[in-house]
Structure formats: C-alpha cells, structure tokens
Design an enzyme around this catalytic site. Sequence first.
Site, PDB file in Angstrom:
ATOM      1  CD  GLU A   1      -4.514   4.420  -1.607  1.00 49.25           C
ATOM      2  OE1 GLU A   1      -4.690   4.879  -0.456  1.00 49.25           O
ATOM      3  OE2 GLU A   1      -5.361   4.504  -2.513  1.00 49.25           O
TER       4      GLU A   1
ATOM      5  CG  ASN B   1      -4.877  11.472  -5.503  1.00 53.25           C
ATOM      6  OD1 ASN B   1      -4.272  11.453  -6.563  1.00 53.25           O
ATOM      7  ND2 ASN B   1      -5.472  10.406  -5.005  1.00 53.25           N
TER       8      ASN B   1
ATOM      9  CG  ASP C   1      -5.175   8.447 -12.264  1.00 53.64           C
ATOM     10  OD1 ASP C   1      -5.379   7.927 -11.141  1.00 53.64           O
ATOM     11  OD2 ASP C   1      -6.072   8.885 -12.995  1.00 53.64           O
TER      12      ASP C   1
ATOM     13  CG  ASP D   1      -1.886   1.147   1.246  1.00 48.81           C
ATOM     14  OD1 ASP D   1      -2.958   0.996   0.655  1.00 48.81           O
ATOM     15  OD2 ASP D   1      -1.571   2.185   1.842  1.00 48.81           O
TER      16      ASP D   1
ATOM     17  CG  HIS E   1      -7.922  12.775  -8.275  1.00 50.30           C
ATOM     18  ND1 HIS E   1      -7.913  11.734  -7.367  1.00 50.30           N
ATOM     19  CD2 HIS E   1      -8.653  13.767  -7.702  1.00 50.30           C
ATOM     20  CE1 HIS E   1      -8.626  12.070  -6.306  1.00 50.30           C
ATOM     21  NE2 HIS E   1      -9.072  13.301  -6.480  1.00 50.30           N
TER      22      HIS E   1
END
Length: 277
Positions: free
Chosen positions: A188, A153, A162, A145, A158
Amino acid sequence: SLPMPIRGLRSEAYNTGQAVFDNDFAHSKWMQFMPEGHASLENVMFVPLVIDGKPQGLIGLGNKPGDFTEDDARIATAFGELASIALRNSLTMSKLINLQEKLREQAVRDPLTDLFNRRYLQETLEREVSRAKREDKPVSLIIMDVDYFKRINDSYGHVAGDKMLSAIGETIKKNIRLEDIPCRYGGEEFLIVMPGTSIEIAQERAKTLHKKIAELRVKYNDHEMQITISMGIATFPEHGSNGEEILIRADRALYQAKGDGRNRISIFQNTSQTPRP
C-alpha cells in the site's frame, strides 16, 4: 505507381496472383474508372502483392515504351513475390517490435494500478538525480503509505483492498505533471519522483494530493470506503547526494509522519530522524 480501376484488370490480378497487362488501355472500358490525370495511359500492368495466399494490394505500372510482353509479366510477377515477402517480413518485424514494447511496458508497470513498479524506480531514480546534477536542478521524492490499510482487507476482503489501491493510483496519475514518475513502491506504498521540483513546490503538491486522496470515496458492494494517507518528502540536493540517500530520507520522513499520528505530511529534517524499523 498508379491508382487502380475498381474492376477488370485489378480483379484478374487478384484472382490469378499473376501480373496482367493491357496494351490498349486508352480505349479500354476500364479507363472510365481512372482518376483525372491518367487519361493519357496507353498501356498498364497490375502486379498483385499476395501475403499468405491473400491479396493485400497491387503495384500499378503504366506507359512503358513499347508494349508489355509475357516476359515482362513473368518478371513483374517475380518482383511482386519478392515485394510481398519483404512486406510480410516488414509486418512481422513491426509486430515483433510492438510485442517487445508491450512486454517491456508490462515488465515496468504494476498491473493493478498501472503505475510504474519498484524495478522501474530503481532504473530511473539514479538517472534523474544524475541529470539533475548536470543541470543543477532539484529532484523531490514523495513517498506515501495508506493508513491502517489492513483494516480494509480485514473488513471487506482483498478484492475491496485492490479496488481502493487502484483508485489511489488513478488519483495520483490525475494530480501529477507529465514529467513526474509515479510508482507503486510495494503493498500500500506509493512514490512519486518529481524532476526539477524544489522542496517547497513538492510540499504544495503533496498537500493537494493528500487532500484529493482524503476526499476519495470507493464503492464496493454496499459499502463506501475511504482512507487517509501519510507522506514523507525529501529533496536532492538538500537531503542527499544520490538517489538512494534521498529515498532513505523520504522514507524516514514518512515514518516520522506515521509516528506523529498518521494522516499528515512530513519533510525530512535531519539524519537524526528515526529510520523505519
């Protein structure tokens, strides 16, 4: 079948869509275009293969006992039409098969990272554990994670997030074996199924991957982004008798790594580890 001369009968067959023949081909001016080994041809017939009104090829026939006739040409033309239909159907079926394969691939792939998705993991994990039982081999899971991913973000948007996730996916793919199964587990979170891998080897591979991800630098506009990652490891059969148990315990190990301060690797120790809330 025969190689075709580059002009003459071939062009006529293409242009008319009908079978054409020459019973004196040995003395034809087109004979010069035939490759070696065909100098003894006395008569030839060329039958066009036409798909959707466009010539796609020819069938060549030669050295029939006796001369070719108009009846032979009509029969050959009808055969060519049937062959064209079969060829078109074959091509159509091939396209359908390719489309089905593409759709299936899309159904099991995460479009952002090109890793397998959670659905594929659910299909695959139990199969790999069942095979490991039969072969008396281990299967290890590494679940990871991204630490404080929300900050990326919030700070850059965002699109930047990405881009980071995509870069992590690429790093994972470059640092695993061909037989390993990398998945985007959600958001994530990432997961790797490692068939035939003991917990000791899984830990070494996790260390390598942990280091590679820590070294990752992703540029977005005028910013250079970097992240750390937390990892949890569990192995069949030490930590469970089926895929679901191993997955739960790898997740608990990950939660332990986060609880211990993040940016570290934790191996599942016992069932008393606190489950993720």
